[in-house]
Design an enzyme around this catalytic site. Structure first.
Site, PDB file in Angstrom:
ATOM      1  CE1 TYR A  11     -18.803   1.694  -6.711  1.00 19.65           C
ATOM      2  CE2 TYR A  11     -18.473   3.003  -4.727  1.00 19.65           C
ATOM      3  CZ  TYR A  11     -17.959   2.382  -5.856  1.00 19.65           C
ATOM      4  OH  TYR A  11     -16.614   2.455  -6.123  1.00 19.65           O
ATOM      5  CB  ILE A  12     -20.575  -0.491  -0.987  1.00 18.30           C
ATOM      6  CG1 ILE A  12     -19.811   0.817  -1.233  1.00 18.30           C
ATOM      7  CG2 ILE A  12     -19.695  -1.476  -0.240  1.00 18.30           C
ATOM      8  CD1 ILE A  12     -19.479   1.599   0.030  1.00 18.30           C
ATOM      9  CB  SER A 124     -18.180   6.551   7.166  1.00 21.30           C
ATOM     10  OG  SER A 124     -17.384   7.529   6.540  1.00 21.30           O
ATOM     11  CE1 TYR A 148     -23.180   8.690   5.640  1.00 17.44           C
ATOM     12  CE2 TYR A 148     -20.955   9.558   5.951  1.00 17.44           C
ATOM     13  CZ  TYR A 148     -21.801   8.526   5.575  1.00 17.44           C
ATOM     14  OH  TYR A 148     -21.275   7.340   5.161  1.00 17.44           O
ATOM     15  CE  LYS A 152     -23.166   5.453   7.510  1.00 12.65           C
ATOM     16  NZ  LYS A 152     -23.911   4.248   7.162  1.00 12.65           N
ATOM     17  CE1 TYR A 176     -17.613  -0.789   4.672  1.00 12.72           C
ATOM     18  CE2 TYR A 176     -19.055   0.747   3.529  1.00 12.72           C
ATOM     19  CZ  TYR A 176     -18.846  -0.486   4.118  1.00 12.72           C
ATOM     20  OH  TYR A 176     -19.864  -1.401   4.145  1.00 12.72           O
ATOM     21  CG  PHE A 177     -10.118   4.902   5.328  1.00 18.84           C
ATOM     22  CD1 PHE A 177     -10.463   3.936   6.279  1.00 18.84           C
ATOM     23  CD2 PHE A 177      -9.454   6.034   5.767  1.00 18.84           C
ATOM     24  CE1 PHE A 177     -10.128   4.100   7.630  1.00 18.84           C
ATOM     25  CE2 PHE A 177      -9.108   6.200   7.111  1.00 18.84           C
ATOM     26  CZ  PHE A 177      -9.451   5.235   8.038  1.00 18.84           C
ATOM     27  CG  ASN A 197     -21.805  15.496  -3.516  1.00 21.58           C
ATOM     28  OD1 ASN A 197     -21.971  16.693  -3.397  1.00 21.58           O
ATOM     29  ND2 ASN A 197     -22.799  14.644  -3.721  1.00 21.58           N
ATOM     30  NE  ARG A 291     -15.115  18.677  -0.285  1.00 21.94           N
ATOM     31  CZ  ARG A 291     -15.293  17.453  -0.782  1.00 21.94           C
ATOM     32  NH1 ARG A 291     -16.138  17.261  -1.797  1.00 21.94           N
ATOM     33  NH2 ARG A 291     -14.630  16.417  -0.295  1.00 21.94           N
ATOM     34  N   GLY A 293     -14.401  21.993   5.615  1.00 20.04           N
ATOM     35  CA  GLY A 293     -14.564  20.689   6.277  1.00 20.04           C
ATOM     36  C   GLY A 293     -13.560  19.642   5.827  1.00 20.04           C
TER      37      GLY A 293
HETATM   38  P1  NAD Z   1     -25.644   3.792  -2.245  1.00 12.79           P
HETATM   39  O1  NAD Z   1     -26.521   4.982  -2.114  1.00 12.79           O
HETATM   40  O2  NAD Z   1     -25.120   3.435  -3.592  1.00 12.79           O
HETATM   41  O3  NAD Z   1     -26.398   2.509  -1.665  1.00 12.79           O
HETATM   42  C1  NAD Z   1     -27.300   2.573  -0.593  1.00 12.79           C
HETATM   43  C2  NAD Z   1     -28.536   1.765  -0.969  1.00 12.79           C
HETATM   44  O4  NAD Z   1     -29.461   1.837   0.118  1.00 12.79           O
HETATM   45  C3  NAD Z   1     -29.258   2.306  -2.202  1.00 12.79           C
HETATM   46  O5  NAD Z   1     -29.504   1.246  -3.096  1.00 12.79           O
HETATM   47  C4  NAD Z   1     -30.567   2.894  -1.661  1.00 12.79           C
HETATM   48  O6  NAD Z   1     -31.625   2.748  -2.582  1.00 12.79           O
HETATM   49  C5  NAD Z   1     -30.754   2.060  -0.394  1.00 12.79           C
HETATM   50  N1  NAD Z   1     -31.508   2.733   0.674  1.00 12.79           N
HETATM   51  C6  NAD Z   1     -31.329   3.985   1.168  1.00 12.79           C
HETATM   52  N2  NAD Z   1     -32.203   4.221   2.161  1.00 12.79           N
HETATM   53  C7  NAD Z   1     -32.943   3.090   2.316  1.00 12.79           C
HETATM   54  C8  NAD Z   1     -33.999   2.720   3.188  1.00 12.79           C
HETATM   55  N3  NAD Z   1     -34.478   3.569   4.093  1.00 12.79           N
HETATM   56  N4  NAD Z   1     -34.527   1.467   3.061  1.00 12.79           N
HETATM   57  C9  NAD Z   1     -34.041   0.602   2.126  1.00 12.79           C
HETATM   58  N5  NAD Z   1     -33.060   0.912   1.280  1.00 12.79           N
HETATM   59  C10 NAD Z   1     -32.506   2.142   1.370  1.00 12.79           C
HETATM   60  O7  NAD Z   1     -24.454   3.973  -1.205  1.00 12.79           O
HETATM   61  P2  NAD Z   1     -23.107   3.149  -1.047  1.00 12.79           P
HETATM   62  O8  NAD Z   1     -21.985   3.997  -1.526  1.00 12.79           O
HETATM   63  O9  NAD Z   1     -23.266   1.783  -1.603  1.00 12.79           O
HETATM   64  O10 NAD Z   1     -22.988   3.095   0.544  1.00 12.79           O
HETATM   65  C11 NAD Z   1     -23.452   1.992   1.279  1.00 12.79           C
HETATM   66  C12 NAD Z   1     -23.222   2.258   2.756  1.00 12.79           C
HETATM   67  O11 NAD Z   1     -21.836   2.489   2.978  1.00 12.79           O
HETATM   68  C13 NAD Z   1     -23.962   3.489   3.286  1.00 12.79           C
HETATM   69  O12 NAD Z   1     -24.444   3.184   4.579  1.00 12.79           O
HETATM   70  C14 NAD Z   1     -22.878   4.538   3.358  1.00 12.79           C
HETATM   71  O13 NAD Z   1     -23.134   5.491   4.352  1.00 12.79           O
HETATM   72  C15 NAD Z   1     -21.659   3.707   3.703  1.00 12.79           C
HETATM   73  N6  NAD Z   1     -20.399   4.346   3.265  1.00 12.79           N
HETATM   74  C16 NAD Z   1     -20.232   4.673   1.949  1.00 12.79           C
HETATM   75  C17 NAD Z   1     -19.061   5.294   1.539  1.00 12.79           C
HETATM   76  C18 NAD Z   1     -18.864   5.675   0.095  1.00 12.79           C
HETATM   77  O14 NAD Z   1     -17.956   6.422  -0.199  1.00 12.79           O
HETATM   78  N7  NAD Z   1     -19.650   5.185  -0.848  1.00 12.79           N
HETATM   79  C19 NAD Z   1     -18.055   5.592   2.467  1.00 12.79           C
HETATM   80  C20 NAD Z   1     -18.249   5.235   3.807  1.00 12.79           C
HETATM   81  C21 NAD Z   1     -19.427   4.597   4.190  1.00 12.79           C
HETATM   82  C1  UD1 Z   2     -16.048  12.390   1.425  1.00 12.12           C
HETATM   83  C2  UD1 Z   2     -16.930  12.577   2.616  1.00 12.12           C
HETATM   84  C3  UD1 Z   2     -16.840  11.327   3.475  1.00 12.12           C
HETATM   85  C4  UD1 Z   2     -17.188  10.091   2.701  1.00 12.12           C
HETATM   86  C5  UD1 Z   2     -16.289  10.009   1.471  1.00 12.12           C
HETATM   87  C6  UD1 Z   2     -16.746   8.870   0.612  1.00 12.12           C
HETATM   88  C7  UD1 Z   2     -16.881  15.011   2.986  1.00 12.12           C
HETATM   89  C8  UD1 Z   2     -16.381  16.119   3.846  1.00 12.12           C
HETATM   90  N1  UD1 Z   2     -16.489  13.756   3.334  1.00 12.12           N
HETATM   91  O1  UD1 Z   2     -14.734  12.256   1.886  1.00 12.12           O
HETATM   92  O2  UD1 Z   2     -17.717  11.416   4.550  1.00 12.12           O
HETATM   93  O3  UD1 Z   2     -16.990   8.934   3.494  1.00 12.12           O
HETATM   94  O4  UD1 Z   2     -16.419  11.217   0.723  1.00 12.12           O
HETATM   95  O5  UD1 Z   2     -15.872   8.597  -0.407  1.00 12.12           O
HETATM   96  O6  UD1 Z   2     -17.604  15.203   2.032  1.00 12.12           O
HETATM   97  N2  UD1 Z   2     -11.790  16.921  -4.310  1.00 12.12           N
HETATM   98  C9  UD1 Z   2     -11.474  17.872  -5.269  1.00 12.12           C
HETATM   99  N3  UD1 Z   2     -12.416  18.187  -6.205  1.00 12.12           N
HETATM  100  C10 UD1 Z   2     -13.650  17.585  -6.243  1.00 12.12           C
HETATM  101  C11 UD1 Z   2     -13.958  16.607  -5.260  1.00 12.12           C
HETATM  102  C12 UD1 Z   2     -13.005  16.317  -4.302  1.00 12.12           C
HETATM  103  O7  UD1 Z   2     -10.393  18.432  -5.261  1.00 12.12           O
HETATM  104  O8  UD1 Z   2     -14.469  17.926  -7.125  1.00 12.12           O
HETATM  105  C13 UD1 Z   2     -10.775  16.569  -3.293  1.00 12.12           C
HETATM  106  C14 UD1 Z   2     -11.207  16.838  -1.863  1.00 12.12           C
HETATM  107  O9  UD1 Z   2     -10.882  18.140  -1.475  1.00 12.12           O
HETATM  108  C15 UD1 Z   2     -10.386  15.757  -1.119  1.00 12.12           C
HETATM  109  C16 UD1 Z   2     -10.284  14.601  -2.129  1.00 12.12           C
HETATM  110  O10 UD1 Z   2     -10.551  15.182  -3.407  1.00 12.12           O
HETATM  111  O11 UD1 Z   2      -9.098  16.224  -0.851  1.00 12.12           O
HETATM  112  C17 UD1 Z   2     -11.281  13.489  -1.880  1.00 12.12           C
HETATM  113  O12 UD1 Z   2     -12.589  14.049  -1.820  1.00 12.12           O
HETATM  114  P1  UD1 Z   2     -13.901  13.126  -1.752  1.00 12.12           P
HETATM  115  O13 UD1 Z   2     -13.873  12.120  -2.840  1.00 12.12           O
HETATM  116  O14 UD1 Z   2     -15.089  14.029  -1.680  1.00 12.12           O
HETATM  117  O15 UD1 Z   2     -13.733  12.307  -0.402  1.00 12.12           O
HETATM  118  P2  UD1 Z   2     -13.527  12.831   1.116  1.00 12.12           P
HETATM  119  O16 UD1 Z   2     -13.550  14.290   1.189  1.00 12.12           O
HETATM  120  O17 UD1 Z   2     -12.342  12.130   1.672  1.00 12.12           O
END
Ligand code: NAD
Ligand code: UD1
Length: 337
Positions: A11-12, A124, A148, A152, A176-177, A197, A291, A293
């Protein structure tokens, strides 16, 4: 510049590949496709006009990484690859440590051998745990509460030790937020496998009618409307933040940790309303228990990113919702990516 994006098909990573390619960089995407699909390469070519270089591989395969770094004369690595679901990390912690920590060590060993010393790491806001004050700046104490988040933080600490051991290393950890939204083309976006999720992908699937209703986890938090408040950031703003971090690394050795957020919090109910406006569809919801946590509010102080990277998030909540909807509603014809 030649850049390697581990996890670049995700995704990112994919959105960052667009931003970097359009900025004139040559990107190599290294991914084991465990949470992404090959079709991504074609979509990226449609958006940028450039066919991305894709290497199928796992980050734990140090030799393959080393060969890739040398073969493509990589100057900087952006390390996205890893597992990212908090709940899942409680069930299969070893997989999280193996992918995220062992995978990062393997990458660093490969970079050491290949002589590549510049790295941007995907961290994160999860590492802060329950916020003790708002907005959360980089001096806020860390307080991880799940495997998780611990992976990080462990990797951040490893990177800090490495930078202290050898001044040649240039490392930026980006915390990232809440990344949301999609590229404006609607061709790429977030498509979680199974039940989402996170809030935004869940809302999007309720709006299409695939899911009947959203559960709002708690409406008795000490926030203006009682629901949780988060710092949602458009994924293309986040992508551009990476381009700025790469430019910063060019000129600055050492180790930095930098928040990527907007500084603005939105509540769950505000997100629902904004999505209804953007999509023109109703998003039925019901109030459910909190939820475990979850914190009441979490949003960034983005001042350091502005100061060091000359970067500020520009896109609005309306744009976050509109692009998510464009991607989600076009999925029937395009398939997941
Ligand atoms: P994502 O799952 O969409 O992308 C991760 C990619 O890594 C996938 O394409 C997957 O196939 C690949 N991958 C996983 N394990 C691997 C391995 N062992 N070797 C090679 N490739 C592998 O996730 P994303 O949302 O794009 O997140 C990217 C990064 O940003 C992650 O490290 C995640 O922890 C971090 N992050 C994401 C969020 C979020 O909300 N999406 C928030 C904070 C931090
Ligand atoms: C979650 C992860 C965090 C990750 C982030 C990525 C947890 C505890 N934390 O954060 O590590 O970096 O996602 O984006 O999982 N909510 C609902 N209904 C739902 C889903 C969420 O009400 O079905 C609410 C949650 O209670 C929260 C808000 O929406 O208040 C955001 O939730 P979510 O998108 O899961 O993100 P985080 O909890 O901030």
């Amino acid at each position: 510049m030649n850049l390697l994006l581990t996890g670049g098909m995700g995704y990112i990573g994919s959105h960052t590949a667009v931003a970097l390619t359009l900025a004139g960089h040559r990107v190599v995407l290294y991914d084991n496709l465990s949470n992404s699909a090959q079709v991504m390469a074609e979509r990226l070519e449609r958006i940028t006009g450039v066919s991305p270089l894709f290497v199928s591989g796992d980050v734990r395969d140090t030799d393959r990484l080393c060969h890739t770094l040398r073969h493509h004369a990589i100057e900087t690595v952006i390390h996205f690859a890893g597992l990212k679901v908090v709940g899942e990390s409680l069930e299969i912690p070893l997989d999280y440590y193996a992918n995220n920590v062992q995978g990062s060590i393997s990458l660093l060993q490969a970079m050491h051998v290949a002589g590549t010393r510049a790295l941007v790491f995907s961290s994160s806001a999860n590492v802060y745990g329950e916020p003790r004050y708002l907005p959360v700046d980089e001096c806020h104490p860390t307080g991880v509460t799940n495997p998780y988040g611990r992976t990080k933080l462990h990797v951040e600490e490893i990177l800090h030790d490495l930078a202290r051991s050898d001044p040649a290393w240039r490392i930026v950890c980006l915390r990232y937020f809440n990344p949301v939204g999609a590229h404006e083309s609607g061709l790429i976006g977030e498509h979680p496998q199974g039940l989402p999720n996170n809030l935004m992908p869940y809302i999007a699937r309720v709006a299409t009618g695939e899911l009947a209703e959203l559960q709002v986890f708690g409406n008795d938090y000490p926030t203006p409307d009682g629901t949780g408040v988060r710092d949602f950031i458009h994924v293309m703003d986040l992508a551009e933040g990476h381009a700025c971090a790469v430019a910063y690394l060019n000129a600055h050795p050492g180790w930095q940790v930098i928040n990527l957020g907007t500084g603005q919090g939105y509540s769950v109910l505000e997100m629902i309303r904004a999505f209804e406006v953007a999509s023109g569809r109703p998003v039925p919801y019901r109030i459910a228990p909190r939820r475990p946590g979850d914190s009441a509010s979490c949003y960034a102080n983005p001042e350091k990113a502005h100061r060091l990277l000359n970067w500020t998030a520009r896109r609005t909540l309306a744009q976050m919702c509109a692009t998510t909807w464009a991607f989600q509603s076009g999925m029937g014809t395009e398939g997941p990516a």
